[in-house]
Design a protein around this motif. Structure first.
Motif, PDB file in Angstrom:
ATOM      1  N   ASP A 183       0.942  -1.310   0.046  1.00 16.37           N
ATOM      2  CA  ASP A 183       0.007   0.036   0.054  1.00 16.37           C
ATOM      3  C   ASP A 183       0.861   1.314  -0.073  1.00 16.37           C
ATOM      4  OD1 ASP A 183      -2.453  -1.670  -0.076  1.00 16.37           O
ATOM      5  OD2 ASP A 183      -2.711  -1.151   2.249  1.00 16.37           O
ATOM      6  N   VAL A 184       1.949   1.196   0.772  1.00 13.66           N
ATOM      7  CA  VAL A 184       2.897   2.374   0.876  1.00 13.66           C
ATOM      8  C   VAL A 184       3.529   2.755  -0.474  1.00 13.66           C
ATOM      9  CG1 VAL A 184       4.819   3.232   1.969  1.00 13.66           C
ATOM     10  CG2 VAL A 184       3.252   2.340   3.134  1.00 13.66           C
ATOM     11  N   LEU A 185       3.910   1.659  -1.258  1.00 13.98           N
ATOM     12  CA  LEU A 185       4.557   1.957  -2.246  1.00 13.98           C
ATOM     13  C   LEU A 185       3.489   2.048  -3.362  1.00 13.98           C
ATOM     14  CD1 LEU A 185       7.027  -1.476  -2.405  1.00 13.98           C
ATOM     15  CD2 LEU A 185       7.705   1.156  -2.477  1.00 13.98           C
ATOM     16  N   ALA A 186       2.436   1.441  -3.478  1.00 10.97           N
ATOM     17  CA  ALA A 186       1.321   1.987  -4.517  1.00 10.97           C
ATOM     18  C   ALA A 186       1.103   3.467  -4.300  1.00 10.97           C
ATOM     19  CB  ALA A 186       0.112   1.257  -4.203  1.00 10.97           C
ATOM     20  N   GLU A 187       0.831   4.034  -2.892  1.00 11.95           N
ATOM     21  CA  GLU A 187       0.779   5.514  -2.861  1.00 11.95           C
ATOM     22  C   GLU A 187       1.857   6.121  -3.638  1.00 11.95           C
ATOM     23  OE1 GLU A 187      -0.275   7.966   1.176  1.00 11.95           O
ATOM     24  OE2 GLU A 187       1.693   6.941   1.154  1.00 11.95           O
ATOM     25  N   ASP A 188       3.228   5.708  -3.263  1.00  8.66           N
ATOM     26  CA  ASP A 188       4.174   6.667  -3.914  1.00  8.66           C
ATOM     27  C   ASP A 188       4.564   6.381  -5.587  1.00  8.66           C
ATOM     28  OD1 ASP A 188       6.335   8.424  -3.116  1.00  8.66           O
ATOM     29  OD2 ASP A 188       7.648   6.952  -3.158  1.00  8.66           O
ATOM     30  N   LEU A 189       4.093   5.052  -5.928  1.00 12.15           N
ATOM     31  CA  LEU A 189       4.543   4.839  -7.382  1.00 12.15           C
ATOM     32  C   LEU A 189       3.521   5.359  -8.217  1.00 12.15           C
ATOM     33  CD1 LEU A 189       6.077   1.158  -6.795  1.00 12.15           C
ATOM     34  CD2 LEU A 189       7.491   3.339  -7.481  1.00 12.15           C
ATOM     35  N   GLY A 190       2.344   5.260  -7.655  1.00 17.22           N
ATOM     36  CA  GLY A 190       1.162   5.847  -8.431  1.00 17.22           C
ATOM     37  C   GLY A 190       1.042   4.727  -9.666  1.00 17.22           C
ATOM     38  N   ARG A 191       0.084   5.163 -10.577  1.00 20.77           N
ATOM     39  CA  ARG A 191       0.018   4.235 -11.789  1.00 20.77           C
ATOM     40  C   ARG A 191       1.004   3.969 -12.857  1.00 20.77           C
ATOM     41  NH1 ARG A 191      -4.141   6.993 -15.576  1.00 20.77           N
ATOM     42  NH2 ARG A 191      -2.069   8.185 -16.532  1.00 20.77           N
ATOM     43  N   ASP A 192       1.825   4.876 -12.998  1.00 22.21           N
ATOM     44  CA  ASP A 192       2.941   4.865 -14.051  1.00 22.21           C
ATOM     45  C   ASP A 192       4.212   4.672 -13.232  1.00 22.21           C
ATOM     46  OD1 ASP A 192       1.182   5.108 -16.113  1.00 22.21           O
ATOM     47  OD2 ASP A 192       1.424   7.291 -16.187  1.00 22.21           O
ATOM     48  N   PRO A 236      14.940  -0.238  -8.906  1.00 25.42           N
ATOM     49  CA  PRO A 236      13.886  -0.652  -7.806  1.00 25.42           C
ATOM     50  C   PRO A 236      14.634   0.082  -6.471  1.00 25.42           C
ATOM     51  CG  PRO A 236      14.956  -2.647  -8.691  1.00 25.42           C
ATOM     52  CD  PRO A 236      15.301  -1.434  -9.784  1.00 25.42           C
ATOM     53  N   MET A 237      15.762   0.170  -6.429  1.00 22.42           N
ATOM     54  CA  MET A 237      16.331   0.711  -5.310  1.00 22.42           C
ATOM     55  C   MET A 237      15.923   2.168  -5.207  1.00 22.42           C
ATOM     56  SD  MET A 237      20.402   0.830  -4.017  1.00 22.42           S
ATOM     57  CE  MET A 237      20.464  -1.021  -4.308  1.00 22.42           C
ATOM     58  N   LEU A 238      16.200   2.919  -6.118  1.00 25.68           N
ATOM     59  CA  LEU A 238      15.694   4.212  -6.292  1.00 25.68           C
ATOM     60  C   LEU A 238      14.341   4.591  -5.899  1.00 25.68           C
ATOM     61  CD1 LEU A 238      17.981   5.626  -9.242  1.00 25.68           C
ATOM     62  CD2 LEU A 238      18.132   6.352  -6.888  1.00 25.68           C
ATOM     63  N   SER A 239      13.425   3.610  -6.267  1.00 27.24           N
ATOM     64  CA  SER A 239      12.102   3.658  -6.332  1.00 27.24           C
ATOM     65  C   SER A 239      11.470   3.225  -4.797  1.00 27.24           C
ATOM     66  CB  SER A 239      11.207   2.701  -7.060  1.00 27.24           C
ATOM     67  OG  SER A 239      11.599   3.049  -8.533  1.00 27.24           O
ATOM     68  N   ALA A 240      12.125   2.500  -4.285  1.00 29.12           N
ATOM     69  CA  ALA A 240      11.955   1.885  -2.791  1.00 29.12           C
ATOM     70  C   ALA A 240      12.325   3.063  -1.712  1.00 29.12           C
ATOM     71  CB  ALA A 240      12.447   0.668  -2.535  1.00 29.12           C
ATOM     72  N   GLU A 241      13.556   3.874  -2.058  1.00 30.65           N
ATOM     73  CA  GLU A 241      14.259   4.537  -1.186  1.00 30.65           C
ATOM     74  C   GLU A 241      13.228   5.639  -0.392  1.00 30.65           C
ATOM     75  OE1 GLU A 241      17.208   8.572  -1.446  1.00 30.65           O
ATOM     76  OE2 GLU A 241      17.182   7.311  -2.849  1.00 30.65           O
ATOM     77  N   ARG A 242      12.237   6.079  -0.981  1.00 27.53           N
ATOM     78  CA  ARG A 242      11.664   7.111  -0.148  1.00 27.53           C
ATOM     79  C   ARG A 242      10.661   6.522   1.041  1.00 27.53           C
ATOM     80  NH1 ARG A 242      13.453  11.094   1.245  1.00 27.53           N
ATOM     81  NH2 ARG A 242      13.132  10.357   3.410  1.00 27.53           N
ATOM     82  N   SER A 243      10.098   5.391   0.393  1.00 22.48           N
ATOM     83  CA  SER A 243       9.243   4.607   1.496  1.00 22.48           C
ATOM     84  C   SER A 243      10.094   4.119   2.434  1.00 22.48           C
ATOM     85  CB  SER A 243       8.455   3.648   0.814  1.00 22.48           C
ATOM     86  OG  SER A 243       7.544   4.051  -0.334  1.00 22.48           O
ATOM     87  N   ALA A 244      10.902   3.577   2.281  1.00 23.92           N
ATOM     88  CA  ALA A 244      11.799   2.961   3.237  1.00 23.92           C
ATOM     89  C   ALA A 244      12.248   3.927   4.413  1.00 23.92           C
ATOM     90  CB  ALA A 244      13.181   2.317   2.630  1.00 23.92           C
ATOM     91  N   LEU A 245      12.971   5.012   3.708  1.00 19.30           N
ATOM     92  CA  LEU A 245      13.421   5.911   4.902  1.00 19.30           C
ATOM     93  C   LEU A 245      12.279   6.668   5.763  1.00 19.30           C
ATOM     94  CD1 LEU A 245      16.169   7.889   2.611  1.00 19.30           C
ATOM     95  CD2 LEU A 245      16.318   6.386   4.733  1.00 19.30           C
ATOM     96  N   ASN A 246      11.083   7.092   4.988  1.00 16.46           N
ATOM     97  CA  ASN A 246      10.060   7.424   5.680  1.00 16.46           C
ATOM     98  C   ASN A 246       9.684   6.546   6.860  1.00 16.46           C
ATOM     99  OD1 ASN A 246       9.789   9.694   3.914  1.00 16.46           O
ATOM    100  ND2 ASN A 246       7.976   8.940   2.639  1.00 16.46           N
ATOM    101  N   GLU A 284      13.990  -2.549   5.309  1.00 16.98           N
ATOM    102  CA  GLU A 284      14.484  -3.872   4.222  1.00 16.98           C
ATOM    103  C   GLU A 284      13.317  -4.265   3.462  1.00 16.98           C
ATOM    104  OE1 GLU A 284      16.214  -6.730   6.638  1.00 16.98           O
ATOM    105  OE2 GLU A 284      17.727  -5.450   7.395  1.00 16.98           O
ATOM    106  N   ALA A 285      12.139  -4.491   3.940  1.00 17.68           N
ATOM    107  CA  ALA A 285      11.093  -4.965   3.210  1.00 17.68           C
ATOM    108  C   ALA A 285      10.622  -4.351   2.005  1.00 17.68           C
ATOM    109  CB  ALA A 285       9.895  -5.151   4.158  1.00 17.68           C
ATOM    110  N   PHE A 286      10.932  -2.841   2.124  1.00 19.72           N
ATOM    111  CA  PHE A 286      10.427  -2.151   0.777  1.00 19.72           C
ATOM    112  C   PHE A 286      11.319  -2.361  -0.291  1.00 19.72           C
ATOM    113  CE2 PHE A 286       8.626   0.379   4.208  1.00 19.72           C
ATOM    114  CZ  PHE A 286       7.156   0.679   3.683  1.00 19.72           C
ATOM    115  N   PHE A 287      12.776  -2.627  -0.070  1.00 14.62           N
ATOM    116  CA  PHE A 287      13.668  -2.817  -1.021  1.00 14.62           C
ATOM    117  C   PHE A 287      13.647  -4.332  -1.753  1.00 14.62           C
ATOM    118  CE2 PHE A 287      15.981   0.447   1.405  1.00 14.62           C
ATOM    119  CZ  PHE A 287      16.221   1.250   0.547  1.00 14.62           C
TER     120      PHE A 287
END
Length: 279
Positions: free
Chosen positions: A15-24, A95-105, A58-61
């Motif tokens: 859910d957190v990643l979906a919120e950040d990644l959006g549709r595209d 994927p590392m860049l995409s997960a970075e913000r959710s993991a850090l938040n 870790e789980a986000f990455f």
């Protein structure tokens, strides 16, 4: 993991990643980073902290790159100095860049709570008093935030409204008085401990006579708390609550109360300064 079972963890991360990644998805990384590019990175604290949420980070990455290599250098509950590395990562760049913000938040928020909680726990060390958290949490994050409070050294009070009976001023007003409210709760025979909030010392005996099994002394000065402790004389545990700050908690704990509850540790904790740097 961070208080979540495996199903809750999967749903939360997704859910957190979906919120950040959006549709595209992470379009910036897609248009700037080659699909096969690999990165090495380190997550490091930039201030002194009590760590919480490292496995969750870790789980986000892992969710976006199951093959990512992660070296965990520190564990939840560790007291770290500024500049201490927490995780080292090696894996695909996108994927590392995409997960970075959710993991850090997540890591920053939970570590912020644990760090502030530890400051309150340290402030009452040696008094015999126990720090409690409250239900003053961000909606949807209670399990995680209370996990962080535990990691910082607090004990959890009620996780949910069905965890215990806490009769407060509104319940008392509706029932017509402390005696009526406590007796109504006792008659229900729920098997749950009956805790009663009082804000005056003359409410103590009526509450105890009616069957209160624990008292919450709300917004009482240290002088009134000492009087309350004397009146109760060990018959039931006493909790102090209301407006407790880091600079006042020691004096409150030294009155002889058994517990002090602090909403600030979850409600007002600043995010920890933790960053991710690529090499």
């Amino acid at each position: 993991m961070a208080g979540l079972d495996s199903d809750q963890l999967r749903r939360f991360v997704a859910d957190v990643l979906a919120e950040d990644l959006g549709r595209d998805g992470d379009v910036t990384s897609v248009v700037t980073v080659p699909a096969d590019a690999r990165l090495t990175a380190a997550i490091t604290t930039r201030e002194a902290v009590t760590l919480a949420g490292v496995a969750l980070a870790e789980a986000f990455f892992r969710h976006l790159d199951p093959q990512v290599q992660i070296e965990r250098l520190e564990q939840d509950g560790s007291k770290l100095k500024a500049g201490t590395p927490i995780l080292r990562l090696k894996g695909l760049g996108r994927p590392m860049l995409s997960a970075e913000r959710s993991a850090l938040n997540s890591l920053q928020h939970l570590t912020g709570i644990a760090t502030l909680t530890r400051q309150y726990v340290d402030a009452i060390e040696g008094t015999g008093c126990v720090l409690l958290d409250t239900r003053k949490t961000i909606p949807g994050l209670r399990v995680l935030e209370k996990y962080a409070a535990r990691t910082g050294g607090a004990h959890n009070h009620r996780m949910r409204l069905d965890d215990g009976i806490l009769i407060k001023d509104n319940h008392i007003a509706i029932c017509g008085g402390i005696t009526e409210a406590v007796r109504s709760a006792s008659t229900a025979k729920t098997g749950l401990q009956i805790q009663v909030e009082v804000d005056r010392t003359d409410q103590i005996e009526p509450a105890l006579d009616a069957g209160a099994e624990r008292l919450l002394c709300d917004n009482m000065s240290p002088t009134l708390l000492r009087k309350a402790v004397q009146l109760v004389a060990g018959r039931v545990p006493i909790e102090a609550s209301g407006g407790v700050r880091l600079d006042t908690i020691r004096a409150i704990a030294e009155t002889g109360v058994n517990f002090v509850s602090v909403g600030r540790i979850t409600q007002s904790a600043p995010a920890a300064d933790i960053g991710l740097d690529y090499s």
